[in-house]
Write a protein that holds these residues in place. Structure first.
Motif: not given
Length: 162
Positions: A51-52, A60-70, A72-79
């Motif tokens: 996700x940009x 600058x622009x980077x990314x979040x490796x993975x965005x999950x939803x479970x 009511x929570x959004x889980x933002x992951x750097x893997x």
């Protein structure tokens, strides 16, 4: 994996990145897809892969490796997928943790759970201690294991962290 992730934002782009000539980067992107697939299999929803994010700290622009939803929570992951014998680039890892924190701060109306994941602990216990300290300083959840183990840990975090 294809049937679980086909149509998810970022899936096709990540597949293209896997076919690159840099084996380490290809392995890292494959790890992201494996984790995304394991998360979907565990009843989490993949919101986006790669996700940009316009990170003010990195200017600058980077990314979040993975965005999950479970729930009511959004889980933002750097893997990260490093061999135990590979030295951790702690400066880059700290910067990625700061990106997770910036993403959380940029989304105050969402319950963001920032997570830094590694597939294996480093062989050097000092490096593991440094990683745990960096995660604690940045208030980031640190998980370790293969994608299925990480998915189980993510589920536990999602239900136990307010």
């Amino acid at each position: 994996m294809f049937s679980r992730l086909n149509g998810k934002p970022g899936f096709r782009t990540t597949l293209r990145k896997i076919s690159g000539s840099n084996a380490a980067k290809s392995g890292g992107h494959m790890n992201e897809l494996r984790l995304a697939s394991a998360a979907e299999e565990s009843q989490m929803t993949v919101v986006e892969i790669g996700a940009p994010f316009d990170d003010p700290a990195k200017k600058g622009l980077t990314d979040i490796d993975l965005l999950l939803k479970y729930k009511s929570k959004t889980i933002a992951i750097e893997a990260k997928d490093y061999l135990p014998t590979t030295p951790y680039p702690m400066d880059k890892f700290r910067a990625d943790m700061e990106t997770l924190k910036a993403f959380q701060n940029a989304n105050p109306n969402q319950k963001i759970l920032p997570v830094f994941s590694v597939t294996s602990r480093p062989a050097d216990p000092e490096q593991w201690a440094l990683l745990k300290t960096a995660a604690k300083i940045n208030d980031i959840h640190l998980i370790v294991g293969d994608p299925q183990q990480q998915a189980a840990q993510l589920m536990l975090l999602a239900v136990s962290v307010p």
